[in-house]
Design a protein around this motif. Structure first.
Motif, PDB file in Angstrom:
ATOM      1  N   LEU A  68       0.846  -1.204   0.000  1.00 47.72           N
ATOM      2  CA  LEU A  68       0.000   0.000   0.000  1.00 47.72           C
ATOM      3  C   LEU A  68       0.877   1.249   0.000  1.00 47.72           C
ATOM      4  O   LEU A  68       0.626   2.189  -0.761  1.00 47.72           O
ATOM      5  CB  LEU A  68      -0.909  -0.027   1.237  1.00 47.72           C
ATOM      6  N   ARG A  69       1.909   1.258   0.828  1.00 50.40           N
ATOM      7  CA  ARG A  69       2.798   2.423   0.915  1.00 50.40           C
ATOM      8  C   ARG A  69       3.460   2.711  -0.428  1.00 50.40           C
ATOM      9  O   ARG A  69       3.598   3.878  -0.837  1.00 50.40           O
ATOM     10  CB  ARG A  69       3.862   2.168   1.989  1.00 50.40           C
ATOM     11  N   GLU A  70       3.864   1.651  -1.127  1.00 46.35           N
ATOM     12  CA  GLU A  70       4.536   1.828  -2.419  1.00 46.35           C
ATOM     13  C   GLU A  70       3.619   2.446  -3.463  1.00 46.35           C
ATOM     14  O   GLU A  70       4.091   3.038  -4.438  1.00 46.35           O
ATOM     15  CB  GLU A  70       5.061   0.476  -2.918  1.00 46.35           C
ATOM     16  N   ARG A  71       2.328   2.335  -3.285  1.00 48.06           N
ATOM     17  CA  ARG A  71       1.379   2.880  -4.252  1.00 48.06           C
ATOM     18  C   ARG A  71       1.058   4.347  -3.989  1.00 48.06           C
ATOM     19  O   ARG A  71       0.349   4.974  -4.782  1.00 48.06           O
ATOM     20  CB  ARG A  71       0.092   2.040  -4.241  1.00 48.06           C
ATOM     21  N   LEU A  72       1.539   4.885  -2.887  1.00 44.76           N
ATOM     22  CA  LEU A  72       1.291   6.291  -2.565  1.00 44.76           C
ATOM     23  C   LEU A  72       2.389   7.179  -3.141  1.00 44.76           C
ATOM     24  O   LEU A  72       3.549   6.770  -3.202  1.00 44.76           O
ATOM     25  CB  LEU A  72       1.246   6.488  -1.044  1.00 44.76           C
ATOM     26  N   PRO A  73       2.050   8.402  -3.536  1.00 43.58           N
ATOM     27  CA  PRO A  73       3.095   9.364  -3.907  1.00 43.58           C
ATOM     28  C   PRO A  73       4.079   9.540  -2.755  1.00 43.58           C
ATOM     29  O   PRO A  73       3.677   9.541  -1.580  1.00 43.58           O
ATOM     30  CB  PRO A  73       2.310  10.654  -4.176  1.00 43.58           C
ATOM     31  N   HIS A  74       5.338   9.690  -3.085  1.00 42.47           N
ATOM     32  CA  HIS A  74       6.385   9.717  -2.063  1.00 42.47           C
ATOM     33  C   HIS A  74       6.128  10.800  -1.020  1.00 42.47           C
ATOM     34  O   HIS A  74       6.381  10.603   0.180  1.00 42.47           O
ATOM     35  CB  HIS A  74       7.751   9.938  -2.721  1.00 42.47           C
ATOM     36  N   GLU A  75       5.614  11.944  -1.446  1.00 44.72           N
ATOM     37  CA  GLU A  75       5.480  13.080  -0.537  1.00 44.72           C
ATOM     38  C   GLU A  75       4.357  12.911   0.484  1.00 44.72           C
ATOM     39  O   GLU A  75       4.271  13.707   1.433  1.00 44.72           O
ATOM     40  CB  GLU A  75       5.281  14.382  -1.323  1.00 44.72           C
ATOM     41  N   ILE A  76       3.502  11.908   0.328  1.00 38.81           N
ATOM     42  CA  ILE A  76       2.448  11.723   1.337  1.00 38.81           C
ATOM     43  C   ILE A  76       2.569  10.372   2.042  1.00 38.81           C
ATOM     44  O   ILE A  76       1.666   9.971   2.782  1.00 38.81           O
ATOM     45  CB  ILE A  76       1.027  11.897   0.753  1.00 38.81           C
ATOM     46  N   ARG A  77       3.679   9.675   1.806  1.00 41.70           N
ATOM     47  CA  ARG A  77       3.882   8.425   2.530  1.00 41.70           C
ATOM     48  C   ARG A  77       4.015   8.704   4.029  1.00 41.70           C
ATOM     49  O   ARG A  77       4.667   9.662   4.431  1.00 41.70           O
ATOM     50  CB  ARG A  77       5.115   7.692   2.003  1.00 41.70           C
ATOM     51  N   GLY A  78       3.409   7.865   4.811  1.00 41.12           N
ATOM     52  CA  GLY A  78       3.302   8.065   6.253  1.00 41.12           C
ATOM     53  C   GLY A  78       1.852   8.092   6.656  1.00 41.12           C
ATOM     54  O   GLY A  78       1.486   7.586   7.723  1.00 41.12           O
ATOM     55  N   VAL A  79       1.014   8.661   5.785  1.00 39.64           N
ATOM     56  CA  VAL A  79      -0.415   8.705   6.085  1.00 39.64           C
ATOM     57  C   VAL A  79      -1.000   7.293   6.140  1.00 39.64           C
ATOM     58  O   VAL A  79      -1.978   7.047   6.859  1.00 39.64           O
ATOM     59  CB  VAL A  79      -1.168   9.576   5.059  1.00 39.64           C
TER      60      VAL A  79
END
Length: 342
Positions: free
Chosen positions: A169-180
């Motif tokens: 799931l994290r890998e599918r997020l844009p890098h700048e919002i990873r953590g959410v």
């Protein structure tokens, strides 16, 4: 490194620039007298009294004819393995997914501006969850000593499936919002787990100490459910439109990461019970038909889906489509959601 870790936020950006809410009603006013870490004793496993290790209906592979034909000892062994998996899942969920998020909230580093009582209550959640991890580990060790069957907590133990799913799931997020995704998964797991645990303490077929351990966990998780529902109410309005559009369609992924059976772990147990590769494939496929799994997940997640609808998450067309494609919108909720969006 350590200062950087201390300063890191779950959601990047300036928290003060986000939409905030003062709404919060604490359920932890009587925590000192209600929390299991304060009032419940260490649960001791004593074999010999008779009972099941885990409800067979919640682990349907043990009801399959190819498994039951191998005898009661094989079924009992698989139910023991399933209890071990539950205890290991609990330990790793608390240590790796919930406690880190609750710590960040308590530090004021969630990336949101939350009411001060929410930070104070997050400290109590950290204590609760550490106790859940500890007593799950301890209980598994006791059972292992009693039965002679190795427990799940060795250094070589396979990680629970939710960890790999959360990484995907994290890998599918844009890098700048990873953590959410960490904050989102904590909301998902803490609002879903209380319903998962609700029936087990009442199942008198189970060993009494098993029921007591699950009951202790469930009572605390009822308060955590309410807390993380409030976190969701603060989280979703605070996200920017771009963040909601990126995160929303992946919420079903987080729900499935938590609720979907661990097929690989089950295959490992069936192989240990002597089933062939073809038999394992048949047992898993027939015990968990994909459509039945989708429906079961939808029912289990129905309350969370309602919370997300309340928060406005399904107002985004791509998020709504993702929920529909994942089968998470039950018929009555689909019509309600459609009416609200029209």
């Amino acid at each position: 490194m350590h200062i950087e870790a201390f300063q890191e936020q779950l959601i990047q950006g300036h928290a003060g620039s986000r939409v905030r809410s003062a709404e919060y009603a604490s359920r932890f006013g009587r925590w000192d007298t209600l929390a299991s870490v304060r009032r419940r004793p260490r649960r001791d496993f004593a074999g010999g009294e008779g009972g099941l290790y885990f409800p067979p209906e919640l682990y349907p592979v043990v009801l399959h004819p190819l498994v039951t034909a191998r005898g009661a000892d094989v079924v009992e062994g698989l139910l023991l393995r399933r209890l071990y998996d539950y205890l290991h899942f609990t330990t790793e969920l608390e240590n790796l997914a919930v406690i880190p998020v609750a710590v960040k909230i308590s530090q004021g580093r969630s990336g949101l501006v939350l009411p001060e009582p929410m930070r104070a209550d997050a400290y109590k959640i950290v204590t609760d969850e550490a106790w859940h991890a500890q007593f799950s580990y301890d209980f598994a060790c006791q059972i292992s000593a009693e039965t002679g069957v190795a427990g799940p907590h060795s250094a070589q133990a396979a990680p629970p499936a939710f960890l790999a799913r959360l990484d995907e799931l994290r890998e599918r997020l844009p890098h700048e919002i990873r953590g959410v995704e960490s904050l989102l998964f904590a909301v998902v797991s803490e609002t879903l787990i209380s319903s998962i645990l609700s029936d087990i303490p009442r199942d008198e077929r189970l060993y009494r100490p098993v029921r007591e351990v699950v009951r202790d966990h469930a009572e605390d998780e009822g308060r955590h459910h309410v807390y993380f529902r409030s976190v969701l109410r603060h989280l979703w309005p605070a996200l920017t439109p771009r963040e909601r559009q990126a995160v929303g369609p992946l919420v079903p992924v987080a729900i499935h990461a938590f609720l979907e059976p661990d097929y690989l772990r089950t295959a490992h147990h069936l192989r240990g019970a002597g089933l062939s590769t073809d038999e394992i494939g048949q047992v898993v496929a027939e015990s968990w038909p994909p459509q039945s799994v989708r429906q079961s997940i939808a029912r289990a997640a129905a309350q969370l889906t309602h919370y997300l609808t309340e928060a406005g998450a399904l107002e985004d067309a791509r998020t709504l489509a993702s929920f529909e494609e994942s089968g998470l919108l039950l018929t009555e909720r689909r019509s309600t959601t459609g009416a609200a969006g029209s």
